[in-house]
Design an enzyme around this catalytic site. Structure first.
Site, PDB file in Angstrom:
ATOM      1  N   LYS A 150       1.513   4.150  -2.780  1.00 35.55           N
ATOM      2  CA  LYS A 150       1.106   5.533  -2.475  1.00 35.55           C
ATOM      3  C   LYS A 150       2.275   6.492  -2.789  1.00 35.55           C
ATOM      4  O   LYS A 150       2.062   7.621  -3.206  1.00 35.55           O
ATOM      5  CB  LYS A 150       0.687   5.688  -1.006  1.00 35.55           C
ATOM      6  CG  LYS A 150      -0.612   5.037  -0.608  1.00 35.55           C
ATOM      7  CD  LYS A 150      -1.862   5.564  -1.282  1.00 35.55           C
ATOM      8  CE  LYS A 150      -2.356   6.887  -0.784  1.00 35.55           C
ATOM      9  NZ  LYS A 150      -3.650   7.279  -1.431  1.00 35.55           N
ATOM     10  N   TYR A 181       0.849  -1.193   0.000  1.00 35.97           N
ATOM     11  CA  TYR A 181       0.000   0.000   0.000  1.00 35.97           C
ATOM     12  C   TYR A 181       0.891   1.252   0.000  1.00 35.97           C
ATOM     13  O   TYR A 181       0.764   2.122  -0.862  1.00 35.97           O
ATOM     14  CB  TYR A 181      -0.925  -0.027   1.228  1.00 35.97           C
ATOM     15  CG  TYR A 181      -1.596   1.296   1.538  1.00 35.97           C
ATOM     16  CD1 TYR A 181      -2.715   1.722   0.825  1.00 35.97           C
ATOM     17  CD2 TYR A 181      -1.108   2.138   2.544  1.00 35.97           C
ATOM     18  CE1 TYR A 181      -3.317   2.946   1.103  1.00 35.97           C
ATOM     19  CE2 TYR A 181      -1.707   3.360   2.823  1.00 35.97           C
ATOM     20  CZ  TYR A 181      -2.806   3.751   2.108  1.00 35.97           C
ATOM     21  OH  TYR A 181      -3.405   4.970   2.382  1.00 35.97           O
TER      22      TYR A 181
HETATM   23  N1  LIG Z   1      -8.223   6.072   6.221  1.00 34.49           N
HETATM   24  C1  LIG Z   1      -7.044   6.597   6.557  1.00 34.49           C
HETATM   25  O1  LIG Z   1      -6.623   6.573   7.710  1.00 34.49           O
HETATM   26  C2  LIG Z   1      -6.218   7.257   5.502  1.00 34.49           C
HETATM   27  C3  LIG Z   1      -5.089   7.982   5.911  1.00 34.49           C
HETATM   28  C4  LIG Z   1      -4.282   8.588   4.947  1.00 34.49           C
HETATM   29  C5  LIG Z   1      -4.637   8.526   3.615  1.00 34.49           C
HETATM   30  N2  LIG Z   1      -5.749   7.834   3.232  1.00 34.49           N
HETATM   31  C6  LIG Z   1      -6.108   7.830   1.812  1.00 34.49           C
HETATM   32  O2  LIG Z   1      -7.392   8.417   1.707  1.00 34.49           O
HETATM   33  C7  LIG Z   1      -8.086   7.894   0.576  1.00 34.49           C
HETATM   34  C8  LIG Z   1      -9.467   7.453   0.998  1.00 34.49           C
HETATM   35  O3  LIG Z   1      -9.367   6.444   1.979  1.00 34.49           O
HETATM   36  P1  LIG Z   1     -10.642   5.890   2.745  1.00 34.49           P
HETATM   37  O4  LIG Z   1     -10.181   5.563   4.107  1.00 34.49           O
HETATM   38  O5  LIG Z   1     -11.789   6.795   2.524  1.00 34.49           O
HETATM   39  O6  LIG Z   1     -10.862   4.522   1.962  1.00 34.49           O
HETATM   40  P2  LIG Z   1     -12.215   3.811   1.471  1.00 34.49           P
HETATM   41  O7  LIG Z   1     -11.857   2.398   1.197  1.00 34.49           O
HETATM   42  O8  LIG Z   1     -13.325   4.071   2.418  1.00 34.49           O
HETATM   43  O9  LIG Z   1     -12.517   4.572   0.119  1.00 34.49           O
HETATM   44  C9  LIG Z   1     -11.833   4.319  -1.076  1.00 34.49           C
HETATM   45  C10 LIG Z   1     -12.826   4.360  -2.232  1.00 34.49           C
HETATM   46  O10 LIG Z   1     -12.096   4.087  -3.439  1.00 34.49           O
HETATM   47  C11 LIG Z   1     -12.920   3.297  -4.270  1.00 34.49           C
HETATM   48  N3  LIG Z   1     -12.127   2.563  -5.247  1.00 34.49           N
HETATM   49  C12 LIG Z   1     -11.211   1.602  -4.986  1.00 34.49           C
HETATM   50  N4  LIG Z   1     -10.711   1.111  -6.131  1.00 34.49           N
HETATM   51  C13 LIG Z   1     -11.324   1.802  -7.142  1.00 34.49           C
HETATM   52  C14 LIG Z   1     -11.239   1.736  -8.569  1.00 34.49           C
HETATM   53  N5  LIG Z   1     -10.451   0.854  -9.186  1.00 34.49           N
HETATM   54  N6  LIG Z   1     -11.992   2.589  -9.289  1.00 34.49           N
HETATM   55  C15 LIG Z   1     -12.837   3.467  -8.677  1.00 34.49           C
HETATM   56  N7  LIG Z   1     -12.959   3.556  -7.336  1.00 34.49           N
HETATM   57  C16 LIG Z   1     -12.208   2.730  -6.582  1.00 34.49           C
HETATM   58  C17 LIG Z   1     -13.618   2.355  -3.293  1.00 34.49           C
HETATM   59  O11 LIG Z   1     -14.772   1.773  -3.862  1.00 34.49           O
HETATM   60  C18 LIG Z   1     -13.912   3.283  -2.127  1.00 34.49           C
HETATM   61  O12 LIG Z   1     -15.201   3.851  -2.218  1.00 34.49           O
HETATM   62  C19 LIG Z   1      -7.186   6.782   0.019  1.00 34.49           C
HETATM   63  O13 LIG Z   1      -6.452   7.297  -1.045  1.00 34.49           O
HETATM   64  C20 LIG Z   1      -6.237   6.456   1.174  1.00 34.49           C
HETATM   65  O14 LIG Z   1      -5.013   6.007   0.696  1.00 34.49           O
HETATM   66  C21 LIG Z   1      -6.537   7.203   4.147  1.00 34.49           C
HETATM   67  C1  LIG Z   2      -4.853  -4.307  16.375  1.00 32.96           C
HETATM   68  C2  LIG Z   2      -4.333  -3.015  16.933  1.00 32.96           C
HETATM   69  C3  LIG Z   2      -2.855  -3.080  17.198  1.00 32.96           C
HETATM   70  C4  LIG Z   2      -4.607  -1.811  16.090  1.00 32.96           C
HETATM   71  C5  LIG Z   2      -6.059  -1.618  15.673  1.00 32.96           C
HETATM   72  C6  LIG Z   2      -6.271  -0.319  14.973  1.00 32.96           C
HETATM   73  C7  LIG Z   2      -5.651  -0.289  13.572  1.00 32.96           C
HETATM   74  C8  LIG Z   2      -6.563  -1.065  12.636  1.00 32.96           C
HETATM   75  C9  LIG Z   2      -5.448   1.156  13.104  1.00 32.96           C
HETATM   76  C10 LIG Z   2      -4.524   1.948  14.049  1.00 32.96           C
HETATM   77  C11 LIG Z   2      -3.739   2.923  13.186  1.00 32.96           C
HETATM   78  C12 LIG Z   2      -4.453   2.858  11.856  1.00 32.96           C
HETATM   79  C13 LIG Z   2      -3.816   3.422  10.621  1.00 32.96           C
HETATM   80  C14 LIG Z   2      -4.147   2.906   9.360  1.00 32.96           C
HETATM   81  C15 LIG Z   2      -5.057   1.715   9.239  1.00 32.96           C
HETATM   82  C16 LIG Z   2      -5.780   1.325  10.526  1.00 32.96           C
HETATM   83  C17 LIG Z   2      -4.828   1.400  11.716  1.00 32.96           C
HETATM   84  C18 LIG Z   2      -3.624   0.478  11.504  1.00 32.96           C
HETATM   85  C19 LIG Z   2      -3.484   3.388   8.100  1.00 32.96           C
HETATM   86  C20 LIG Z   2      -2.337   2.435   7.790  1.00 32.96           C
HETATM   87  C21 LIG Z   2      -4.456   3.382   6.905  1.00 32.96           C
HETATM   88  C22 LIG Z   2      -3.808   3.921   5.641  1.00 32.96           C
HETATM   89  C23 LIG Z   2      -3.298   5.318   5.873  1.00 32.96           C
HETATM   90  O1  LIG Z   2      -2.674   5.839   4.722  1.00 32.96           O
HETATM   91  C24 LIG Z   2      -2.306   5.387   7.053  1.00 32.96           C
HETATM   92  C25 LIG Z   2      -1.899   6.840   7.287  1.00 32.96           C
HETATM   93  O2  LIG Z   2      -0.766   7.229   6.992  1.00 32.96           O
HETATM   94  O3  LIG Z   2      -2.698   7.606   7.762  1.00 32.96           O
HETATM   95  C26 LIG Z   2      -3.007   4.841   8.307  1.00 32.96           C
HETATM   96  C27 LIG Z   2      -2.127   4.946   9.553  1.00 32.96           C
HETATM   97  C28 LIG Z   2      -2.926   4.595  10.799  1.00 32.96           C
END
Ligand SMILES: NC(=O)c1ccc[n+]([C@@H]2O[C@H](COP(=O)([O-])OP(=O)(O)OC[C@H]3O[C@@H](n4cnc5c(N)ncnc54)[C@H](O)[C@@H]3O)[C@@H](O)[C@H]2O)c1
Ligand SMILES: CC(C)CCC[C@@H](C)[C@H]1CC[C@H]2C3=C(CC[C@]12C)[C@@]1(C)CC[C@H](O)[C@@H](C(=O)O)[C@@H]1CC3
Length: 346
Positions: free
Chosen positions: A149, A145
């Site tokens: 990214k 991942y």
């Molecule tokens: N959740 C976090 O903590 C976090 C932190 C930092 C960055 N991000 C980034 O934020 C963005 C959104 O994350 P999120 O947590 O809302 O995830 P999410 O899984 O809830 O949303 C992602 C969306 O992308 C869509 N998608 C996936 N593959 C696709 C494709 N091939 N074509 C069209 N749509 C597609 C999915 O259907 C989904 O609705 C991502 O780019 C993720 O890398 C998330």
């Molecule tokens: C089982 C326990 C040790 C932890 C349970 C919680 C975890 C599922 C979350 C705690 C920190 C979270 C996190 C992400 C996913 C869910 C956790 C691991 C990311 C890796 C998701 C993708 C984003 O790009 C990352 C970011 O840089 O923000 C998230 C980092 C924190």
């Protein structure tokens, strides 16, 4: 909150990944702010008056071109879930798909592209304290991942071309949480229900960023509205955080206790747990053709749970006028209230 006023024509935007957790919060705020919004996503997860949905794969240029007709601003916040751990899928969607989005934006005459990147692009599993945007990309990214990214962010920032009138910027959020998050709270509760949340990995003093989803949305909209040819933000990444680093295990405990579960108390050495998680991950890779097994404690999760990783958002404050709009305390309260079905005993 201070926002820049824009002419109506630049208020037509598309949110790629708008059916997801962050995407839907972004769509809702954009509507509040008077934007007309098209969502492009592989699935449709809700309906909302004023939103046009186009279901399609972002790797399909023709489908994208129809979705981007007459659109001046695109938010790209689609990604496969980090937990899928599927290298080919990440490469196809995050790298090739992002190349396709850039090309489709240029062909369709889109002027601005705002990418949701991640602060994890600089994280290698070792401590980061108040990290700024000038930290180098991780040389040994901790999972597929993160690896994809990094490539995705480079592609988007390098595509910024003032001469051609195509401007790009990347937002790097960290640890997004809030109502409807399918990842953090559900995984945590699932682990608690299986009796796996009794332990603190390491000494429990490591500070990290968790960012309430509305602050992340605010950062995206500010970036879009400040993205002009004369702005220093063109082709640059910006951390968006709550600006309130918290101990990882205090944050987990507040969510757990808020939902009626016990807080973890017993300590386990970080290196031991990381080593075990690595071993388990290798085992799942070897056994993948025969059995499918998803461990709770992946090396990535253990690294995030046992190290410092908090980032400076001074850049966003200076160039975007960013300031968090929801405090960590309020964000945790709202999040806990939003999951009645995950409460202990529910
Ligand atoms: N959740 C976090 O903590 C976090 C932190 C930092 C960055 N991000 C980034 O934020 C963005 C959104 O994350 P999120 O947590 O809302 O995830 P999410 O899984 O809830 O949303 C992602 C969306 O992308 C869509 N998608 C996936 N593959 C696709 C494709 N091939 N074509 C069209 N749509 C597609 C999915 O259907 C989904 O609705 C991502 O780019 C993720 O890398 C998330
Ligand atoms: C089982 C326990 C040790 C932890 C349970 C919680 C975890 C599922 C979350 C705690 C920190 C979270 C996190 C992400 C996913 C869910 C956790 C691991 C990311 C890796 C998701 C993708 C984003 O790009 C990352 C970011 O840089 O923000 C998230 C980092 C924190």
């Amino acid at each position: 909150m201070m926002m820049v006023c824009l002419p109506q024509s630049s208020k037509r935007c598309a949110v790629i990944g708008g059916s997801g957790f962050l995407g839907r919060h972004l769509v809702e705020k954009l509507l509040d702010r008077g934007y007309s919004v098209s969502v492009f996503d592989i699935r449709q997860s809700y309906e909302l008056p004023g939103v046009t949905f186009l279901q399609g794969d972002l790797c399909d240029k023709q489908a994208l071109l129809s979705a981007l007709k007459d659109i001046s601003l695109v938010f790209h916040c689609a990604s496969p879930p980090p937990a899928s751990d599927d290298r080919l899928l990440f490469e196809r969607v995050n790298i090739q798909g992002t190349q396709t989005i850039i090309q489709a934006c240029i062909d369709a005459g889109v002027q601005k592209l705002v990418l949701t990147s991640s602060a994890s692009v600089v994280f290698e599993g070792t401590d980061i304290k108040n990290g700024k945007e000038d930290l180098p990309y991780a040389k040994k990214p901790i999972d597929y991942y993160t690896q994809t990214k990094i490539e995705q962010e480079k592609l988007v920032l390098e595509a910024c071309d003032k001469q051609k009138g195509f401007l790009t910027v990347a937002i790097r959020p960290h640890g997004i949480f809030g109502p409807r998050d399918p990842q953090l709270v559900p995984t945590l509760v699932d682990a608690a229900r299986q009796g796996k949340m009794k332990f603190i990995i390491g000494d429990g003093t490591n500070l990290v960023d968790f960012t309430y989803v509305e602050n992340v949305v605010h950062g995206h909209i500010l970036a879009a509205e400040h993205l002009r040819a004369d702005s220093p933000i063109c082709g640059k990444p910006y951390h968006i955080t709550n600006d309130e680093p918290i101990r990882f295990w205090d944050f987990m405990s507040e969510i757990l206790v808020g939902l009626g579960y016990a807080a973890p108390r017993l300590h386990l050495p970080y290196r031991l747990v990381y080593g075990l998680a690595l071993l388990l991950w290798l085992l799942t890779c070897i056994l993948r053709p025969f059995v499918s097994f998803k461990p709770t404690f992946t090396p990535m999760r253990v690294a995030l749970a046992g190290t410092y990783h908090y980032y400076s958002c001074e850049g966003a404050k200076e160039h975007l006028g960013y300031k968090p709009v929801v405090s960590l305390k309020k964000g945790i309260e709202r999040t806990v209230e939003s999951y009645p079905h995950l409460r202990h005993g529910a």
